[in-house]
Design an enzyme around this catalytic site. Structure first.
Site, mmCIF file in Angstrom:
data_model
loop_
_atom_site.group_PDB
_atom_site.id
_atom_site.type_symbol
_atom_site.label_atom_id
_atom_site.label_comp_id
_atom_site.label_asym_id
_atom_site.label_seq_id
_atom_site.Cartn_x
_atom_site.Cartn_y
_atom_site.Cartn_z
ATOM 1 N N ASP A 229 0.877 -1.167 0.000
ATOM 2 C CA ASP A 229 0.000 0.000 0.000
ATOM 3 C C ASP A 229 0.917 1.220 0.000
ATOM 4 O OD1 ASP A 229 -2.220 1.617 0.043
ATOM 5 O OD2 ASP A 229 -3.183 0.562 1.697
ATOM 6 N N TRP A 230 0.373 2.337 -0.443
ATOM 7 C CA TRP A 230 1.207 3.503 -0.712
ATOM 8 C C TRP A 230 1.830 4.036 0.592
ATOM 9 C CZ3 TRP A 230 0.055 1.087 -4.615
ATOM 10 C CH2 TRP A 230 0.144 1.542 -5.923
#
Length: 798
Positions: A229-230
């Site tokens: 995930d970012w």
């Protein structure tokens, strides 16, 4: 999965030999915010990716390149329709190819552990099997067209409170049977990419968690890419673990520090090579490695709208109905509720897209019914982005706005824009600009006191007809970038305008507080009646109409990525409005526009309740189809709806000491927990009515296949979801009272009988032990019906 290993392995080794260590490290971090890095020397193209749970936005948030807005995750799961996902997947793939996207970051297959979960709307269901079935269909259908799906967020990212640091404490059986199972099925479906979550599980952040090795890459044989995930990659040393690709990029922890760590022997280069092999395999699959992407079907705007409209209708759940629906040639119809004119088509956060058009309930119903409208309540005090039909670009004289990027006194660029809210993060001009200006000439379409203002993060100012009337430095209260981007603070001034009067408005943003220019909004608030006056007008309109339709719902401040809900109440005076309308009109229909459960204290006092979720861009037309009977309300609940929040057996989303969030309920979530508690919900899992009646008979079981006769005993065609649950009395194992084992969707004409066939997967009979999966000796009871509480047929199986 090893379908391409024999072909690709020698090629990957050859390509790896051509890469030095810095080149390999570049490939395991993104090239920018939404793009995987490439390497021209080996024929590897850069690969754009896009958020994708409810539509494909592309690399940029730009209204000039709109996207099809699909029904939310809960809506898709409410269809219980694997075949529908085949159409949806083809549409998603077509949108991805149109936007030059190689992977869509979806579906979101976390589980509805608590109805307070902020992204509940984005996920499919409280049941692991239903989640898995819909996820598998999504993955297969998207990837059949050469576009990668990316099931997320692995694993147990089931709430948003302290999502970056929360530590889920769960035993292995709970993880295996509930939270990992949808991912396991996604791997079986051939997923080419899986996203690792922000949270920790049992003390270890997910991008470094052993769960990426076992069971994901080992036992299940996942040979695709694990993408973070970012910003979820926490350390340089984590590069030795199971996460393959750090996003966004270039990721500082995996640049020069990682090269140094490899050269010192702190991280084995073999671990880097394995990640690159996986990225090369992914690139070959999506056509980015010495190839071209696979052709996909194309959808015209009209064809896409038909798919979304049909899906939205199939997702709508008719929770109750006294026979008022479907409407047949009614007289005057009072349409009430703020959400009737300004509904929520989609949830907030990374599921957000910008559609080319939308149809509200007011628009859709006005085309087929004699509608008169007033909101009755003001759902939000927030202003709205200035509507395109009220604003003129002073540079072009056409509808829209003029946007300028400034570096001091130098104009970097000027653009014509056609939306009042602009998302600018990642925009190179916005990153360089010291100030951004958004200008448009506002035309008042009604007389009264207007609010005129702006939203953003930094120093905001507003000038009206050249006179500065507002300047304030605005910084967000929280630290979540999603909230800063999608729900920035608003500021405004008021002006009394005559109908038709025009005023030049200039909104200026100077980025500040350490944040880049993430977005800017030119916002307005139209004149409106005082609250009590508006409320009384709505009640009177209902009293003098043949039918009253009240559209209620949540807001962006209640259901979104980035935060959890505080309660399940509808905001504002919506409950009060429904009660007052029902008191004066016995034919009151309530349409609930929320992505997840809400309390409905009036539910037994109205003629019908229709749950529409966040249904995508064709909300209004699909709603008109369902209310008039042109389409069946085809949905069945993928999650339990409570009477009150106090009744909900599993509710907590807030971590305690040491950021720990214990899943102490174990395998008992959703309807399983409701059955265990003995408390009756408002509407049970699997529930949903249609416009005809049904009879189930003749249940037979052969092996793990159940068949039965389903008869439409009504006077019109219909659609039914036949559900099969297992139970086991006097089990030596802690089990739910019942659990979903399979389901089938059937359609039948009036008076017609059809055969429903339900395959019962072996896993639904198994439970997890220290030694692995096992089946307890003896028989199980199979229950078949139309919800977890409506199960007229049963048989022994085992």
């Amino acid at each position: 999965m090893t379908d391409s290993d024999d072909v690709l392995a020698p090629l990957a080794d050859d390509l790896l030999a051509k890469l030095d260590l810095p080149a390999k490290i570049r490939l395991i971090s993104g090239a920018n915010f939404f793009r995987f890095a490439g390497e021209p020397g080996i024929g590897l193209a850069e690969m754009p990716v896009s958020d994708g749970p409810s539509g494909v936005r592309g690399e940029n948030w730009d209204e000039r390149d709109p996207s099809v807005s699909l029904p939310s995750g809960t809506a898709l799961a409410a269809t219980w329709d694997r075949d529908l996902l085949t159409e949806i997947g083809a549409l998603i793939a077509a949108e991805a190819r149109r936007k030059d996207v190689y992977a869509v970051l979806g579906p979101t297959i976390n589980v509805h552990r608590s109805p307070l979960g902020g992204r509940h709307f984005e996920c499919f269901s409280e049941d692991p099997l239903l989640t898995a079935e819909i996820a598998e269909a999504y993955v297969r259908s998207v990837q059949a067209h050469g576009v990668s799906a990316c099931p997320k967020h692995y694993v147990a990212n089931d709430s948003e409170t302290e999502r970056f640091t929360a530590d889920v404490i769960a035993d292995e059986r709970t993880l295996r049977e509930l939270y990992l199972y949808p991912f396991e099925r996604s791997v079986e479906a051939g997923a080419w990419m899986i996203m690792a979550a922000y949270n920790s599980v049992n003390g270890v952040t997910m991008t470094e968690n052993d769960l990426l090795d076992e069971p994901l890459k080992g036992e299940w044989g996942f040979d695709g890419v694990v993408v973070s995930d970012w910003t979820a990659v926490r350390s340089t040393a984590g590069a030795a673990k199971g996460n393959d690709l750090a996003m966004p990029g270039p990721w500082e922890a995996w640049g020069a520090p990682l090269e140094a760590a490899v050269r010192k022997g702190e991280v084995p280069e073999a671990a880097i090579d394995e990640k690159v092999r996986r990225i090369l395999r992914f690139a070959e699959r999506v056509g980015a490695l010495n190839g071209t992407p696979q052709p996909v079907p194309t959808f015209s705007d009209e064809a896409a709208a038909r798919v979304v409209r049909a899906a939205a209708a199939k997702a709508m759940v008719l929770a109750s109905n006294d026979g008022t629906l479907p409407l047949r040639a009614p007289g005057r119809v009072a349409l009430l509720g703020s959400a009737a004119a300004e509904p929520r088509f989609m949830g907030g956060g990374s599921a957000t897209v910008i559609p080319a058009h939308t149809t509200s309930p007011l628009q859709g119903l006005s085309e087929v019914l004699p509608v008169v409208y007033t909101p009755g309540v003001h759902l939000s005090e927030n202003m709205i982005p200035v509507p395109l039909d009220l604003v003129t670009d002073p540079e072009t004289g056409t509808p829209g706005l003029s946007l300028r990027y400034l570096d001091g006194d130098t104009v970097l660029d000027t653009e014509h824009r056609s939306a009042g809210t602009l998302m600018l993060f990642g925009n190179p001009n916005a990153m360089q600009a010291t100030a951004i200006e958004l200008r448009g000439r506002l035309r008042a379409d009604m007389a009264g006191e207007w609010r005129i203002g702006c939203a953003g993060v930094g120093t905001l100012s507003v000038a009206l007809d050249g006179e500065q009337v507002l300047e304030e430095t605005v910084l967000p209260a929280g630290a979540d970038p999603v909230e800063m981007l999608l729900n920035p603070p608003q500021r405004f001034v008021t002006r009394t305008l005559a109908e038709g009067q025009e005023i030049d408005v200039l909104v200026r943003l100077v980025p500040g507080g350490g944040f880049p220019a993430m977005g800017i909004t030119y916002a307005v608030g139209r004149p409106r009646r005082a609250d009590d006056e508006e409320f009384a007008a709505a009640v009177e309109l209902a009293r003098t109409s043949d039918v009253a339709i009240v559209v209620v719902g949540t807001t962006e401040q209640i259901e979104s990525e980035g935060f959890d809900r505080r309660d399940l109440a509808l905001p504002g005076r919506q409950d009060e409005l429904v009660a007052a309308v029902a008191a004066v009109n016995p034919r009151t229909i309530v349409v609930v526009n929320s992505g997840s459960p809400v309390e409905m204290p009036w539910r037994d006092d109205v003629a019908a309740v229709l749950l529409t979720w966040f249904p995508g861009q064709e909300f209004g037309t699909a709603l008109a189809d369902v209310l008039t009977g042109a389409a069946e309300p085809g949905g069945r609940l993928p999650t339990t709806w409570p009477k009150t929040m106090a009744d909900v057996p599993v509710l907590d989303t807030k971590p305690g000491p040491d950021n720990a969030l214990p899943y102490s309920e174990g395998i008992h979530i959703g309807y399983r927990a409701w059955l265990k508690s003995g408390v009756a919900p408002a509407y049970p899992f699997g529930h949903g009515l249609g416009y005809t009646s049904w009879e189930l008979s003749g249940l037979e079981v052969s092996g793990r296949t159940a068949t039965l006769t389903v008869t439409n005993t009504g006077d019109r065609p219909g659609r039914q979801v036949v559900q099969a649950y297992l139970s086991r009395e006097r089990s030596a194992v802690d089990r739910p009272v019942r659990w979903l084992s399979g389901f089938a969707v059937v359609e039948a004409g009036a008076g017609e009988s059809v055969t429903a066939t339900i395959e019962l997967p072996k896993r639904s009979f198994q439970h997890w032990t220290e030694k692995g999966w096992t089946i307890e000796p003896g028989s199980f009871t199979l229950h078949v019906g139309t919800s977890v509480l409506a199960l007229p047929l049963s048989a022994e199986i085992g």
